[in-house]
Design a protein around this motif. Sequence first.
Motif, PDB file in Angstrom:
ATOM      1  N   PHE A 299      42.158 104.399  92.651  1.00  0.00           N
ATOM      2  CA  PHE A 299      41.948 105.024  91.445  1.00  0.00           C
ATOM      3  C   PHE A 299      40.230 105.198  91.258  1.00  0.00           C
ATOM      4  O   PHE A 299      40.014 105.989  90.437  1.00  0.00           O
ATOM      5  CB  PHE A 299      42.839 104.396  90.440  1.00  0.00           C
ATOM      6  N   CYS A 303      38.666 108.932  91.230  1.00  0.00           N
ATOM      7  CA  CYS A 303      38.449 109.339  89.758  1.00  0.00           C
ATOM      8  C   CYS A 303      36.814 109.214  89.386  1.00  0.00           C
ATOM      9  O   CYS A 303      36.145 109.924  88.784  1.00  0.00           O
ATOM     10  CB  CYS A 303      38.487 108.836  88.649  1.00  0.00           C
ATOM     11  N   PHE A 327      44.930 110.441  97.140  1.00  0.00           N
ATOM     12  CA  PHE A 327      45.986 111.528  95.987  1.00  0.00           C
ATOM     13  C   PHE A 327      47.552 111.051  96.836  1.00  0.00           C
ATOM     14  O   PHE A 327      48.720 110.486  95.292  1.00  0.00           O
ATOM     15  CB  PHE A 327      46.085 112.539  96.020  1.00  0.00           C
ATOM     16  N   ASP A 348      46.208 105.854  82.591  1.00  0.00           N
ATOM     17  CA  ASP A 348      45.786 106.725  83.976  1.00  0.00           C
ATOM     18  C   ASP A 348      45.254 108.264  83.597  1.00  0.00           C
ATOM     19  O   ASP A 348      45.214 109.028  84.312  1.00  0.00           O
ATOM     20  CB  ASP A 348      47.041 106.999  84.506  1.00  0.00           C
ATOM     21  N   LEU A 351      43.199 110.871  85.212  1.00  0.00           N
ATOM     22  CA  LEU A 351      43.579 110.905  86.427  1.00  0.00           C
ATOM     23  C   LEU A 351      43.940 112.382  86.630  1.00  0.00           C
ATOM     24  O   LEU A 351      43.670 113.861  87.350  1.00  0.00           O
ATOM     25  CB  LEU A 351      45.121 110.357  87.110  1.00  0.00           C
ATOM     26  N   SER A 354      40.519 114.801  87.221  1.00  0.00           N
ATOM     27  CA  SER A 354      40.161 114.341  88.699  1.00  0.00           C
ATOM     28  C   SER A 354      41.506 115.280  89.430  1.00  0.00           C
ATOM     29  O   SER A 354      40.729 116.436  90.075  1.00  0.00           O
ATOM     30  CB  SER A 354      40.778 112.656  89.514  1.00  0.00           C
TER      31      SER A 354
END
Length: 471
Positions: A299, A303, A327, A348, A351, A354
């Motif tokens: 993560f 990110c 990913f 989250d 995400l 990103s």
Amino acid sequence: MDRNPSPPLLSWDEEKDEEVARGDCIGSTVYSKHWLFGVLGGLLQIINPENTKSSSDDEEQQIELDEEMENEICRVWDMSMDEDVALFLKEFNAPDIFMGVLAKSKCPRLREICVGILGNMACFQEICISISNDKNLGQVLLYCLYDSDPPTLLETSRLLLTCLSRTEVASVWVEMIRELPAIYDSICFIMSSSTNVDLLVKVGEVVDKLFDLDEKLMLEWIRNGAAQPLDQPQQDSEERPVFRIVPCILEAAKQLRSENLEGLDVYMHILQLLTTVDDGIQAIVQCPDAGKDTWSLLFDLGCHEFCQSDDPPIILQEQKTVLASVFSVLSAIYASQAAQEYLKIEKDLPLIDSLTRVLQNVERCQKKPENSAESNTDETKKSDLMRDELHLKILKDISCEFLSNIFQALTKETMAQGLKEGHLSKQKCSCAFQNLLPLYSPAVEDFLKILHEVDKTLADDLEKSFPSLKV
């Protein structure tokens, strides 16, 4: 007519000397057979001394390599990159001499050099096949993975990777590794404790190749750590720690994170390979610590480290393969629906930022300049361009699938939070829709239904931009 004078005729002795010199050369090189025989003879003396003594002084001397001998054997190491020299060494049964050194010598530097020479020789197909078919030599080389000397471990890993990369002999090495279960512990120990960047990268490449070649071996290694529960240690647990493959991979990845992008890429790909089998996903998500650590690291990479808002879009070309693996693993964990705190959607939401940014940059990287003439590009560059395009497409496909899963998990509350915190906006939603449609139409339509309840104006604007949607 003036001309250059002819060279003087050689005397019979001079002709004889030149003929002898030519006969002493190895193949088409200028390296001397006689000199090489002398060096290999010196090695034989080291492993079979005439006067064998058992004193501790002699044992200490065996650990240190004489400077002159080191210089000479290092010269052989350099020479062995030449195919003529490598074939000559094989013909002279040098691999058997090196095997004797590895079996008997306690000198780390000498062991490193001998494995290094064999590694150079294995770069040539005929010799690689010969080394691989010698089971005794293969076992001695694999025993070198139990060594505590990082340079020897590095050269052993290099040789092993070379052999695993040859389709003719790869299965031979996989089977030999399967017959030596302790190799799993040795490799896990290196990944979890080494700070040697080169060694970590090379060992990672070996593991990546092994898992890619043989799913059965990968499953065995996944199950090795799971066979011994943490709360039920064996009686000899103090002597032999239980290694779990996922924490060891993560430890190596953390070590390489700021040191070596290519190495980090390798370990992310190993994790991706693990998620191709159910046992691999379970090894990550069933153990709370492993799951949380994996998610936290990946993560953070996805990110906060790669493809940031202030990075130029072209940087994605350097990061495309590692991001695809990151990913892919995050998506597999997310799709596993494990009831873990770290998988809560409200945590989250970054995400979405990103993934949409990556999709925007993929589009920019895929756009070719109008004046580019493919016909003027040489074959190598064409091949590189095709490979880059393939990897960009893989990254796009993985990002779209992951983003669609996140969209489907959004609730009215989390969508409102995403809009408030800036993770969702008209621009980001448009980018997402453009990439998700038409393949992920159901996910987009469900997203719009909820968006109508949260921000009707934005939902109406998006519907106008994408008239094919039916909500």
